[in-house]
Scaffold this motif. Structure first.
Motif, PDB file in Angstrom:
ATOM      1  N   GLN A 267       0.794  -1.222   0.000  1.00 21.13           N
ATOM      2  CA  GLN A 267       0.000   0.000   0.000  1.00 21.13           C
ATOM      3  C   GLN A 267       0.830   1.277   0.000  1.00 21.13           C
ATOM      4  O   GLN A 267       0.284   2.368  -0.102  1.00 21.13           O
ATOM      5  CB  GLN A 267      -0.922   0.014   1.237  1.00 21.13           C
ATOM      6  N   GLY A 268       2.137   1.172   0.123  1.00 26.83           N
ATOM      7  CA  GLY A 268       2.986   2.339   0.135  1.00 26.83           C
ATOM      8  C   GLY A 268       2.986   3.030   1.490  1.00 26.83           C
ATOM      9  O   GLY A 268       2.371   2.557   2.451  1.00 26.83           O
ATOM     10  N   SER A 269       3.655   4.164   1.556  1.00 32.10           N
ATOM     11  CA  SER A 269       3.747   4.897   2.813  1.00 32.10           C
ATOM     12  C   SER A 269       3.924   6.381   2.524  1.00 32.10           C
ATOM     13  O   SER A 269       4.206   6.780   1.392  1.00 32.10           O
ATOM     14  CB  SER A 269       4.923   4.396   3.652  1.00 32.10           C
ATOM     15  N   GLY A 270       3.770   7.200   3.566  1.00 29.95           N
ATOM     16  CA  GLY A 270       3.906   8.642   3.389  1.00 29.95           C
ATOM     17  C   GLY A 270       2.673   9.227   2.713  1.00 29.95           C
ATOM     18  O   GLY A 270       1.631   8.566   2.598  1.00 29.95           O
ATOM     19  N   ALA A 271       2.770  10.442   2.245  1.00 21.81           N
ATOM     20  CA  ALA A 271       1.647  11.121   1.601  1.00 21.81           C
ATOM     21  C   ALA A 271       2.167  12.048   0.508  1.00 21.81           C
ATOM     22  O   ALA A 271       3.207  12.690   0.658  1.00 21.81           O
ATOM     23  CB  ALA A 271       0.843  11.910   2.624  1.00 21.81           C
ATOM     24  N   VAL A 272       1.440  12.105  -0.576  1.00 17.87           N
ATOM     25  CA  VAL A 272       1.777  12.991  -1.685  1.00 17.87           C
ATOM     26  C   VAL A 272       0.477  13.353  -2.404  1.00 17.87           C
ATOM     27  O   VAL A 272      -0.411  12.518  -2.561  1.00 17.87           O
ATOM     28  CB  VAL A 272       2.778  12.319  -2.655  1.00 17.87           C
ATOM     29  N   THR A 273       0.363  14.607  -2.801  1.00 22.98           N
ATOM     30  CA  THR A 273      -0.831  15.077  -3.507  1.00 22.98           C
ATOM     31  C   THR A 273      -0.576  15.011  -5.008  1.00 22.98           C
ATOM     32  O   THR A 273       0.419  15.540  -5.499  1.00 22.98           O
ATOM     33  CB  THR A 273      -1.174  16.518  -3.096  1.00 22.98           C
ATOM     34  N   VAL A 274      -1.492  14.380  -5.723  1.00 20.43           N
ATOM     35  CA  VAL A 274      -1.359  14.194  -7.168  1.00 20.43           C
ATOM     36  C   VAL A 274      -2.596  14.772  -7.861  1.00 20.43           C
ATOM     37  O   VAL A 274      -3.721  14.531  -7.418  1.00 20.43           O
ATOM     38  CB  VAL A 274      -1.220  12.694  -7.519  1.00 20.43           C
ATOM     39  N   GLN A 275      -2.369  15.523  -8.924  1.00 20.82           N
ATOM     40  CA  GLN A 275      -3.483  16.085  -9.675  1.00 20.82           C
ATOM     41  C   GLN A 275      -3.740  15.272 -10.944  1.00 20.82           C
ATOM     42  O   GLN A 275      -2.826  15.044 -11.736  1.00 20.82           O
ATOM     43  CB  GLN A 275      -3.220  17.537 -10.064  1.00 20.82           C
ATOM     44  N   ILE A 276      -4.983  14.856 -11.114  1.00 18.15           N
ATOM     45  CA  ILE A 276      -5.437  14.219 -12.351  1.00 18.15           C
ATOM     46  C   ILE A 276      -6.279  15.245 -13.091  1.00 18.15           C
ATOM     47  O   ILE A 276      -7.272  15.740 -12.559  1.00 18.15           O
ATOM     48  CB  ILE A 276      -6.269  12.948 -12.064  1.00 18.15           C
TER      49      ILE A 276
ATOM     50  N   PRO B  30     -11.297  13.888 -12.569  1.00 15.49           N
ATOM     51  CA  PRO B  30     -10.241  14.891 -12.405  1.00 15.49           C
ATOM     52  C   PRO B  30     -10.280  15.485 -11.004  1.00 15.49           C
ATOM     53  O   PRO B  30     -11.337  15.561 -10.370  1.00 15.49           O
ATOM     54  CB  PRO B  30     -10.583  15.941 -13.469  1.00 15.49           C
ATOM     55  N   GLY B  31      -9.137  15.877 -10.522  1.00 11.92           N
ATOM     56  CA  GLY B  31      -9.064  16.465  -9.191  1.00 11.92           C
ATOM     57  C   GLY B  31      -7.732  16.164  -8.538  1.00 11.92           C
ATOM     58  O   GLY B  31      -6.808  15.622  -9.157  1.00 11.92           O
ATOM     59  N   PHE B  32      -7.630  16.511  -7.279  1.00  9.81           N
ATOM     60  CA  PHE B  32      -6.422  16.254  -6.498  1.00  9.81           C
ATOM     61  C   PHE B  32      -6.665  15.050  -5.591  1.00  9.81           C
ATOM     62  O   PHE B  32      -7.707  14.941  -4.944  1.00  9.81           O
ATOM     63  CB  PHE B  32      -6.053  17.475  -5.659  1.00  9.81           C
ATOM     64  N   TYR B  33      -5.687  14.150  -5.553  1.00 13.22           N
ATOM     65  CA  TYR B  33      -5.811  12.907  -4.797  1.00 13.22           C
ATOM     66  C   TYR B  33      -4.685  12.825  -3.767  1.00 13.22           C
ATOM     67  O   TYR B  33      -3.535  13.173  -4.051  1.00 13.22           O
ATOM     68  CB  TYR B  33      -5.739  11.693  -5.723  1.00 13.22           C
ATOM     69  N   GLN B  34      -5.051  12.331  -2.586  1.00 11.21           N
ATOM     70  CA  GLN B  34      -4.065  12.079  -1.553  1.00 11.21           C
ATOM     71  C   GLN B  34      -3.556  10.645  -1.728  1.00 11.21           C
ATOM     72  O   GLN B  34      -4.245   9.687  -1.399  1.00 11.21           O
ATOM     73  CB  GLN B  34      -4.678  12.262  -0.160  1.00 11.21           C
ATOM     74  N   MET B  35      -2.347  10.521  -2.296  1.00  9.69           N
ATOM     75  CA  MET B  35      -1.767   9.218  -2.578  1.00  9.69           C
ATOM     76  C   MET B  35      -0.623   8.939  -1.606  1.00  9.69           C
ATOM     77  O   MET B  35      -0.278   9.767  -0.759  1.00  9.69           O
ATOM     78  CB  MET B  35      -1.250   9.184  -4.024  1.00  9.69           C
ATOM     79  N   ARG B  36      -0.047   7.744  -1.742  1.00 18.85           N
ATOM     80  CA  ARG B  36       1.132   7.377  -0.960  1.00 18.85           C
ATOM     81  C   ARG B  36       2.275   7.044  -1.916  1.00 18.85           C
ATOM     82  O   ARG B  36       2.034   6.687  -3.071  1.00 18.85           O
ATOM     83  CB  ARG B  36       0.814   6.167  -0.063  1.00 18.85           C
TER      84      ARG B  36
ATOM     85  N   SER C 209       0.880  -0.827  -8.340  1.00 16.41           N
ATOM     86  CA  SER C 209       0.002  -0.211  -9.328  1.00 16.41           C
ATOM     87  C   SER C 209      -1.461  -0.520  -9.045  1.00 16.41           C
ATOM     88  O   SER C 209      -2.333   0.341  -9.233  1.00 16.41           O
ATOM     89  CB  SER C 209       0.383  -0.694 -10.732  1.00 16.41           C
ATOM     90  N   SER C 210      -1.742  -1.730  -8.587  1.00 17.35           N
ATOM     91  CA  SER C 210      -3.132  -2.086  -8.268  1.00 17.35           C
ATOM     92  C   SER C 210      -3.642  -1.276  -7.082  1.00 17.35           C
ATOM     93  O   SER C 210      -4.804  -0.857  -7.055  1.00 17.35           O
ATOM     94  CB  SER C 210      -3.239  -3.586  -7.986  1.00 17.35           C
ATOM     95  N   SER C 211      -2.782  -1.017  -6.094  1.00 21.04           N
ATOM     96  CA  SER C 211      -3.182  -0.205  -4.941  1.00 21.04           C
ATOM     97  C   SER C 211      -3.418   1.241  -5.365  1.00 21.04           C
ATOM     98  O   SER C 211      -4.354   1.893  -4.893  1.00 21.04           O
ATOM     99  CB  SER C 211      -2.120  -0.263  -3.853  1.00 21.04           C
ATOM    100  N   ALA C 212      -2.564   1.744  -6.249  1.00 17.16           N
ATOM    101  CA  ALA C 212      -2.731   3.115  -6.740  1.00 17.16           C
ATOM    102  C   ALA C 212      -4.036   3.251  -7.513  1.00 17.16           C
ATOM    103  O   ALA C 212      -4.763   4.238  -7.358  1.00 17.16           O
ATOM    104  CB  ALA C 212      -1.543   3.501  -7.619  1.00 17.16           C
ATOM    105  N   MET C 213      -4.353   2.258  -8.326  1.00 16.72           N
ATOM    106  CA  MET C 213      -5.606   2.283  -9.083  1.00 16.72           C
ATOM    107  C   MET C 213      -6.803   2.276  -8.144  1.00 16.72           C
ATOM    108  O   MET C 213      -7.770   3.035  -8.323  1.00 16.72           O
ATOM    109  CB  MET C 213      -5.662   1.087 -10.038  1.00 16.72           C
ATOM    110  N   ALA C 214      -6.751   1.446  -7.124  1.00 17.26           N
ATOM    111  CA  ALA C 214      -7.861   1.364  -6.165  1.00 17.26           C
ATOM    112  C   ALA C 214      -8.077   2.702  -5.470  1.00 17.26           C
ATOM    113  O   ALA C 214      -9.215   3.129  -5.238  1.00 17.26           O
ATOM    114  CB  ALA C 214      -7.588   0.267  -5.141  1.00 17.26           C
ATOM    115  N   LEU C 215      -6.995   3.395  -5.155  1.00 12.07           N
ATOM    116  CA  LEU C 215      -7.118   4.676  -4.467  1.00 12.07           C
ATOM    117  C   LEU C 215      -7.689   5.743  -5.393  1.00 12.07           C
ATOM    118  O   LEU C 215      -8.476   6.599  -4.961  1.00 12.07           O
ATOM    119  CB  LEU C 215      -5.747   5.099  -3.940  1.00 12.07           C
ATOM    120  N   LEU C 216      -7.317   5.713  -6.660  1.00 15.60           N
ATOM    121  CA  LEU C 216      -7.844   6.682  -7.611  1.00 15.60           C
ATOM    122  C   LEU C 216      -9.344   6.487  -7.857  1.00 15.60           C
ATOM    123  O   LEU C 216     -10.047   7.426  -8.248  1.00 15.60           O
ATOM    124  CB  LEU C 216      -7.095   6.582  -8.942  1.00 15.60           C
TER     125      LEU C 216
END
Length: 391
Positions: free
Chosen positions: A80-89, A129-135, A140-147
């Motif tokens: 699932q990763g760690s930390g936090a980063v904001t990503v814009q789609i 579209p928008g800003f997402y709080q990712m790790r 890749s499957s975890s990132a897709m689920a979060l998006l």
């Protein structure tokens, strides 16, 4: 002694030594030695060539297997990763564009791994579209689920309607972001570095483009307002605002000022081309131009809100008081949208000189070509205000 006698002492065998010639056995031995050397050299070259070929083929095979393995199993993180980063789609982003964005923020390990997951997920097209709080360092499957999880989207989506003043925009942005209103107002007062067009003359009013925004939760007040000015500039370029204004024999800044009046005074989009015509007719009236006498401009100059300016209001000396000053006000009084701008360029044909919002609640506006009809409409508005309150 002749010349031949000079060589007599150099060869003890005399003429007999030259007459005998080379020993044939010595020649055969030398030939066999040369053949053995050629065979040894040929064998060594063959063995070296074979060794080189094996090395090349072996390396190529390893690289080939690695290439195929990377295509079938591209590099990917686990978990699932760690930390936090904001990503814009952004609106219209493809799977590969999203993958590149995630890679640049160290969310995924490779674009190919994410694109593979994206292509297999039937819900992928539903990423908003928008800003997402990712790790960081997610599979890749975890990132897709979060998006695809609405909870991962930053709750800073906002719609700024047409016709708001800059101070009203600041209030809405502050409420949504939690940034104090005074920080937005500070930028509005000194809008340097926002990319305002030259014809804005250093004023932000009129150039905060209305519409839907996905606000960056980490952005400052200045960055947010700049994004709105950027959207205006994008519209101006795509719609050829400068070229259309020139063909209408207007300056782009004049178009925005007129559009702001039209936006503030109209109840419905259908009214905009008619109100535009009223403005033109009054300013071009013969034998002398007429004052606009717009309540909206007068109230703006006094930092007031309402439908009708009071007798005291219209006596004010502020430059936006179009009861006392001829022509257009010195700048925009609101932030207009595309339809109001279009109405400036393409006004409806008509001989109207007046308009009155006779039923503000239902957004009904009526028009008059003479003062007698205007007085009748004004009386109609007064009756409405008496029955419903307000000014």
């Amino acid at each position: 002694m002749n010349d031949l006698d000079l060589f007599s002492d150099s060869d003890p065998h005399g003429d007999r030594g030259y007459a005998r010639g080379p020993d044939p056995r010595r020649g055969r031995r030398a030939g066999r030695q040369r053949q053995r050397r050629r065979r040894r050299s040929g064998s060594a070259a063959f063995l070296f060539a074979m060794a080189f070929l094996v090395a090349v083929v072996g390396t190529g095979g390893v690289l080939g297997v690695a290439w195929v393995d990377q295509r079938l199993h591209p590099p990917d993180y686990e978990g699932q990763g760690s930390g936090a980063v904001t990503v814009q789609i952004k609106d219209g982003d493809s799977g590969s564009t999203i993958a590149a964005t995630l890679l640049s923020h160290e969310v995924v390990k490779s674009t190919r791994a994410f694109v593979s997951v994206y292509g297999k997920n039937p819900k992928a097209a539903g990423i908003q579209p928008g800003f997402y709080q990712m790790r960081k360092r997610m599979s890749s499957s975890s990132a897709m689920a979060l998006l695809l999880d609405p909870k991962a989207r930053a709750g800073n989506q906002i719609i700024i309607p047409e016709g708001l003043r800059a101070v009203q925009v600041a209030q809405q942005l502050s409420k949504k972001t939690g940034i104090p209103v005074r920080e937005f107002q500070r930028v509005i007062t000194r809008p340097t570095g926002l990319g305002l067009p030259p014809y804005a003359k250093g004023k932000i009013e009129g150039y905060l483009w209305p519409g839907q925004y996905n606000l960056n939760p980490n952005a400052s007040a200045r960055e947010i307002l700049k994004s709105m000015v950027d959207r205006f500039n994008q519209f101006a370029q795509q719609s050829d605002l400068a070229g259309r204004a020139q063909r209408a024999k207007l300056q782009p800044g004049t178009v925005i000022t007129m559009a702001s009046l039209i936006q503030a005074e109209s109840g419905r989009p259908d009214d905009m081309p008619k109100i535009s015509r009223v403005i033109y007719n009054r300013l071009r009236h013969k034998p002398v131009p007429m004052f606009l006498k717009f309540d909206s401009t007068t109230l703006y100059g006094l930092n007031k809100y309402g439908i009708v300016a009071s007798n005291e209001d219209i006596k004010s000396k502020n430059r936006y008081n179009t009861y006392n000053y001829g022509g257009l006000p010195p700048g925009a009084i609101s932030n207009p949208g595309e339809k109001a701008i279009d109405a400036v360029i393409e006004p409806e044909e008509g001989d109207w000189l007046f308009f009155v919002a006779t039923d503000p609640k239902n957004r009904i506006t009526e028009y008059a070509a003479d003062e007698q009809e205007f007085n009748r409409l004004r009386q109609k508005l007064n009756q409405y205000l008496a029955q419903n309150g307000g000014n």
